[in-house]
Design an enzyme around this catalytic site. Structure first.
Site, PDB file in Angstrom:
ATOM      1  N   LYS A  21     -11.734 -36.778  32.684  1.00  0.00           N
ATOM      2  CA  LYS A  21     -13.016 -36.781  31.303  1.00  0.00           C
ATOM      3  C   LYS A  21     -11.805 -35.659  30.848  1.00  0.00           C
ATOM      4  CE  LYS A  21     -16.265 -33.684  30.322  1.00  0.00           C
ATOM      5  NZ  LYS A  21     -15.422 -32.091  30.468  1.00  0.00           N
ATOM      6  N   ASN A  22     -11.369 -34.571  31.760  1.00  0.00           N
ATOM      7  CA  ASN A  22     -10.400 -33.584  30.732  1.00  0.00           C
ATOM      8  C   ASN A  22      -9.304 -33.785  30.435  1.00  0.00           C
ATOM      9  OD1 ASN A  22     -12.319 -31.634  30.195  1.00  0.00           O
ATOM     10  ND2 ASN A  22     -12.145 -30.652  32.062  1.00  0.00           N
ATOM     11  N   ARG A  81     -16.986 -30.935  23.840  1.00  0.00           N
ATOM     12  CA  ARG A  81     -16.367 -29.437  23.610  1.00  0.00           C
ATOM     13  C   ARG A  81     -14.808 -30.006  22.868  1.00  0.00           C
ATOM     14  NH1 ARG A  81     -16.772 -24.339  22.521  1.00  0.00           N
ATOM     15  NH2 ARG A  81     -15.272 -23.584  23.144  1.00  0.00           N
ATOM     16  N   CYS A  99     -20.979 -27.883  26.559  1.00  0.00           N
ATOM     17  CA  CYS A  99     -21.510 -27.132  27.871  1.00  0.00           C
ATOM     18  C   CYS A  99     -22.306 -25.627  27.217  1.00  0.00           C
ATOM     19  CB  CYS A  99     -21.828 -27.342  29.113  1.00  0.00           C
ATOM     20  SG  CYS A  99     -21.943 -28.887  29.735  1.00  0.00           S
ATOM     21  N   ARG A 132     -17.901 -18.781  24.393  1.00  0.00           N
ATOM     22  CA  ARG A 132     -16.305 -20.265  24.561  1.00  0.00           C
ATOM     23  C   ARG A 132     -15.551 -20.215  22.865  1.00  0.00           C
ATOM     24  NH1 ARG A 132     -17.922 -25.754  27.242  1.00  0.00           N
ATOM     25  NH2 ARG A 132     -16.148 -25.656  27.641  1.00  0.00           N
ATOM     26  N   PRO A 133     -14.792 -18.743  22.747  1.00  0.00           N
ATOM     27  CA  PRO A 133     -14.569 -18.519  21.517  1.00  0.00           C
ATOM     28  C   PRO A 133     -13.430 -19.283  21.686  1.00  0.00           C
ATOM     29  CG  PRO A 133     -13.791 -17.007  22.586  1.00  0.00           C
ATOM     30  CD  PRO A 133     -14.389 -17.865  23.578  1.00  0.00           C
ATOM     31  N   ILE A 134     -12.390 -20.117  20.142  1.00  0.00           N
ATOM     32  CA  ILE A 134     -11.342 -20.512  19.963  1.00  0.00           C
ATOM     33  C   ILE A 134     -10.278 -19.611  19.264  1.00  0.00           C
ATOM     34  CG2 ILE A 134     -12.557 -23.098  20.161  1.00  0.00           C
ATOM     35  CD1 ILE A 134     -11.755 -23.444  17.351  1.00  0.00           C
ATOM     36  N   ASP A 135      -9.990 -18.838  19.585  1.00  0.00           N
ATOM     37  CA  ASP A 135      -9.613 -17.405  18.903  1.00  0.00           C
ATOM     38  C   ASP A 135      -8.446 -17.656  19.171  1.00  0.00           C
ATOM     39  OD1 ASP A 135     -10.863 -16.428  21.132  1.00  0.00           O
ATOM     40  OD2 ASP A 135      -8.946 -14.678  20.596  1.00  0.00           O
ATOM     41  N   GLN A 136      -7.886 -18.511  20.170  1.00  0.00           N
ATOM     42  CA  GLN A 136      -6.491 -18.269  20.579  1.00  0.00           C
ATOM     43  C   GLN A 136      -5.794 -19.443  20.142  1.00  0.00           C
ATOM     44  OE1 GLN A 136      -4.595 -16.106  22.835  1.00  0.00           O
ATOM     45  NE2 GLN A 136      -6.658 -14.922  21.519  1.00  0.00           N
ATOM     46  N   ASP A 162     -14.886 -25.621  37.411  1.00  0.00           N
ATOM     47  CA  ASP A 162     -15.949 -26.434  37.471  1.00  0.00           C
ATOM     48  C   ASP A 162     -16.508 -27.050  38.246  1.00  0.00           C
ATOM     49  OD1 ASP A 162     -15.924 -26.415  34.194  1.00  0.00           O
ATOM     50  OD2 ASP A 162     -13.644 -28.365  35.151  1.00  0.00           O
ATOM     51  N   ILE A 221     -14.101 -17.225  34.757  1.00  0.00           N
ATOM     52  CA  ILE A 221     -13.516 -17.199  33.503  1.00  0.00           C
ATOM     53  C   ILE A 221     -15.467 -17.461  32.297  1.00  0.00           C
ATOM     54  CG2 ILE A 221     -12.806 -19.153  32.567  1.00  0.00           C
ATOM     55  CD1 ILE A 221     -11.465 -18.686  35.006  1.00  0.00           C
ATOM     56  N   ARG A 263     -22.325 -36.850  30.609  1.00  0.00           N
ATOM     57  CA  ARG A 263     -20.621 -36.232  30.057  1.00  0.00           C
ATOM     58  C   ARG A 263     -19.596 -36.604  29.865  1.00  0.00           C
ATOM     59  NH1 ARG A 263     -21.376 -31.371  27.513  1.00  0.00           N
ATOM     60  NH2 ARG A 263     -19.255 -31.713  26.990  1.00  0.00           N
TER      61      ARG A 263
HETATM   62  N1  EPU Z   1     -10.635 -18.194  25.855  1.00  0.00           N
HETATM   63  C1  EPU Z   1     -11.214 -17.424  24.672  1.00  0.00           C
HETATM   64  N2  EPU Z   1     -10.306 -17.301  23.805  1.00  0.00           N
HETATM   65  C2  EPU Z   1      -9.849 -18.860  22.899  1.00  0.00           C
HETATM   66  C3  EPU Z   1      -9.895 -19.844  24.368  1.00  0.00           C
HETATM   67  C4  EPU Z   1     -10.803 -19.416  25.248  1.00  0.00           C
HETATM   68  O1  EPU Z   1     -11.678 -16.069  24.638  1.00  0.00           O
HETATM   69  O2  EPU Z   1      -9.915 -18.737  22.157  1.00  0.00           O
HETATM   70  C5  EPU Z   1     -11.823 -17.906  27.291  1.00  0.00           C
HETATM   71  C6  EPU Z   1     -13.482 -18.853  27.211  1.00  0.00           C
HETATM   72  O3  EPU Z   1     -14.187 -17.885  26.442  1.00  0.00           O
HETATM   73  C7  EPU Z   1     -13.359 -18.614  28.461  1.00  0.00           C
HETATM   74  C8  EPU Z   1     -11.263 -19.056  28.933  1.00  0.00           C
HETATM   75  O4  EPU Z   1     -11.106 -17.893  28.009  1.00  0.00           O
HETATM   76  O5  EPU Z   1     -13.974 -17.642  29.201  1.00  0.00           O
HETATM   77  C9  EPU Z   1     -10.904 -20.614  29.798  1.00  0.00           C
HETATM   78  O6  EPU Z   1     -11.450 -21.310  28.689  1.00  0.00           O
HETATM   79  P1  EPU Z   1     -10.630 -22.676  28.036  1.00  0.00           P
HETATM   80  O7  EPU Z   1     -10.365 -22.330  26.643  1.00  0.00           O
HETATM   81  O8  EPU Z   1      -9.562 -22.406  29.777  1.00  0.00           O
HETATM   82  O9  EPU Z   1     -11.428 -23.175  28.565  1.00  0.00           O
HETATM   83  P2  EPU Z   1     -12.102 -24.480  27.475  1.00  0.00           P
HETATM   84  O10 EPU Z   1     -10.429 -25.088  26.955  1.00  0.00           O
HETATM   85  O11 EPU Z   1     -12.773 -24.574  26.481  1.00  0.00           O
HETATM   86  C10 EPU Z   1     -11.344 -26.727  29.734  1.00  0.00           C
HETATM   87  C11 EPU Z   1     -11.924 -27.591  29.943  1.00  0.00           C
HETATM   88  C12 EPU Z   1     -13.397 -26.759  30.878  1.00  0.00           C
HETATM   89  C13 EPU Z   1     -13.131 -26.292  31.894  1.00  0.00           C
HETATM   90  C14 EPU Z   1     -12.077 -24.941  31.137  1.00  0.00           C
HETATM   91  C15 EPU Z   1     -11.698 -24.233  32.417  1.00  0.00           C
HETATM   92  C16 EPU Z   1     -11.865 -29.154  28.667  1.00  0.00           C
HETATM   93  C17 EPU Z   1     -12.360 -30.198  27.623  1.00  0.00           C
HETATM   94  N3  EPU Z   1     -12.591 -28.217  28.455  1.00  0.00           N
HETATM   95  O12 EPU Z   1     -12.584 -25.502  28.497  1.00  0.00           O
HETATM   96  O13 EPU Z   1     -14.447 -27.807  31.816  1.00  0.00           O
HETATM   97  O14 EPU Z   1     -14.249 -25.503  32.739  1.00  0.00           O
HETATM   98  O15 EPU Z   1     -11.037 -25.782  30.735  1.00  0.00           O
HETATM   99  O16 EPU Z   1     -10.631 -24.666  33.052  1.00  0.00           O
HETATM  100  O17 EPU Z   1     -10.696 -29.468  28.840  1.00  0.00           O
HETATM  101  C18 EPU Z   1     -16.224 -29.188  32.148  1.00  0.00           C
HETATM  102  O18 EPU Z   1     -15.760 -29.989  32.471  1.00  0.00           O
HETATM  103  O19 EPU Z   1     -17.645 -29.265  32.326  1.00  0.00           O
HETATM  104  C19 EPU Z   1     -16.100 -28.552  31.727  1.00  0.00           C
HETATM  105  C20 EPU Z   1     -16.872 -26.981  31.431  1.00  0.00           C
END
Ligand code: EPU
Length: 422
Positions: free
Chosen positions: A25-26, A96, A120, A125-129, A308, A330, A400
């Site tokens: 999926k991811n 997401r 979910c 889950r911020p996306i600032d980075q 996960d 996480i 999903r």
């Molecule tokens: N984070 C920040 N700022 C950012 C991005 C992330 O602070 O800009 C923090 C998040 O809040 C979190 C940590 O960094 O605490 C890790 O977040 P990451 O960005 O790695 O997660 P993601 O990309 O949102 C993906 C998977 C998730 C999986 C995580 C960790 C996808 C679509 N989603 O999420 O999958 O849990 O990586 O491995 O690839 C799932 O499949 O159920 C799922 C939630």
């Protein structure tokens, strides 16, 4: 009174036999937006037939791409007619990974507008980075009325230092940088298998990406990316969920088509619990016939124990002998499934991001509710272990990310069905 959709599981049957894991999926949700970077049509195989993939097909079509999709066969995307650069609120909310359209559209059109994503509810889950990465490549990024709008006269390769290791941020910057002028270097990159898979897909189109799978990734931007045929890697989390379900039911299951080296953190924990795990090139066999020992889990970025799989694993630990401590590092609210499993007789205390689980001999079927995708998978594991019938409400969360989960579990001997709501 209208009835609600529910999944019904009669527990207590050991899972036995062989099952094939679906595509990841991811990785699928990154590779599909990446087709927009191509200058010719691309074909992707081994995509899982799940709700997130269907949502992305609709999004690509809404942007103007021509998509031929035959589930479980192939998806061909011709991005050439895609003139769009805006993703609607409704579509952005469907998954997401809609945020990958930011990187892909910036790379393709140098402009993108996507609403803050859905997905979910497991933390803030911020996306600032991600946004910091786009800005480093020269994009102007604004957040307006729930939308992210990013524009760059030209994307220019640059150094990107992540403050936290982020899977989504690493993928999004790779997408945008694949077509930037010059070289981008991502420091403190995530190392998950789907990052390597996305790099392999982009490289198969002629991109120049090195170092994926390490914490420094170098991306030399290319003006033109050519057509490619690509099969995505098997789903690491589906593999792990099936391994846990096999152990939970004291079964004997061979999971075919997986990559055992991606599963090492889980295999090690199952072995520590007393479960037998053996692997060959592309299969893992999980057997269990004794009492499981309690173990401690701390979620970490790859190759640590994946967040996960924490939820299905902590469901399994509710019946392990002794006290298990589960630390979720996480996400701040990824232990809600344990409140539901408590209704089935589990003894669990949750303090902030830590769960203390005192193993009980048996769980008992009860009505319970899934609150997110992997919470749903955890409830399925609990239902398979429990005595009596478990009713899982909101099973759409499970769809999903798990392809035809009932069919797969039924083929292994589980008594599981779905009642549609009215
Ligand atoms: N984070 C920040 N700022 C950012 C991005 C992330 O602070 O800009 C923090 C998040 O809040 C979190 C940590 O960094 O605490 C890790 O977040 P990451 O960005 O790695 O997660 P993601 O990309 O949102 C993906 C998977 C998730 C999986 C995580 C960790 C996808 C679509 N989603 O999420 O999958 O849990 O990586 O491995 O690839 C799932 O499949 O159920 C799922 C939630």
């Amino acid at each position: 009174m209208p009835t609600k959709e529910r999944m019904l599981i009669t527990g207590g049957n050991p899972l036995e036999g062989e099952v094939r894991v679906s595509g990841g999926k991811n990785t699928a949700v990154a590779v599909i937006p990446a087709t927009l970077l191509c200058d010719e049509p691309c074909t992707i195989e081994n995509l899982p037939d799940i709700a997130d993939v269907h949502a992305l097909v609709d999004i690509l079509r809404a942007l103007g791409a021509k998509v031929d999709y035959v589930p479980n066969m192939f998806m061909t995307v011709d991005p050439r007619p895609a003139e769009g650069w805006q993703v609607s609120y409704r579509d952005s909310q469907r998954l997401r990974a809609s945020y990958y359209l930011l990187g892909a559209l910036l790379g393709r059109r140098q402009q993108a507008e996507v609403y803050l994503p859905g997905g979910c509810a497991i933390g803030s889950r911020p996306i600032d980075q991600h946004l910091k990465g786009f800005a480093a490549l020269g994009a102007e990024v604004e957040q307006l009325g729930g939308r992210i709008v990013a524009r760059a006269p030209e994307l220019i390769g640059s150094d990107v230092f992540f403050d936290v290791v982020t899977v989504g941020g690493t993928i999004n910057v790779m997408l945008a940088a694949a077509k930037a002028r010059g070289t981008t270097i991502i420091y403190n990159a995530a190392k998950e298998p789907h990052i390597v898979d996305l790099a392999n897909f982009l490289n198969s189109m002629g991109a120049k990406i090195k170092g994926a799978g390490t914490d420094v990734i170098r991306i030399r931007g290319m003006q033109y990316l050519h057509k490619a045929n690509y099969a995505v890697i098997p789903d690491q989390i589906e593999t792990g969920t099936l391994m846990i379900a096999a152990a939970a039911t004291h079964g004997d299951v061979v999971i075919n088509g997986c990559i055992p080296t991606h599963m090492e953190a889980l295999s090690a924990k199952l072995l520590e619990m007393g479960v037998r795990v053996t692997d060959s090139d592309d299969a893992i066999r999980v057997r269990s016939n004794g009492v499981h020992r309690a173990v401690n889990i701390k979620t970490q970025v790859y190759p640590g124990f994946p967040t996960d799989l924490q939820q299905p694993m902590s469901a399994l630990l509710t019946t392990a002998k002794g006290t298990s401590i589960v630390q979720e590092t996480i996400y701040e609210s990824r232990l809600k499934h344990l409140d539901e499993i408590r209704r089935m007789g589990a003894q669990v205390r949750v303090m902030d991001r830590t769960a203390i689980i005192e193993g009980v001999t048996d769980l008992y079927g009860a009505p319970i509710t899934a609150t997110d995708l992997r919470a749903g998978a955890a409830l399925v594991v609990a239902g398979l272990m429990a005595k009596g019938v478990t009713e899982i409400y909101e099973p759409h969360y499970i769809d999903r990310g798990y392809e035809h989960i009932e069919d797969k579990l039924r083929s292994l001997g589980a008594v599981i069905s779905r009642e549609k709501g009215e």
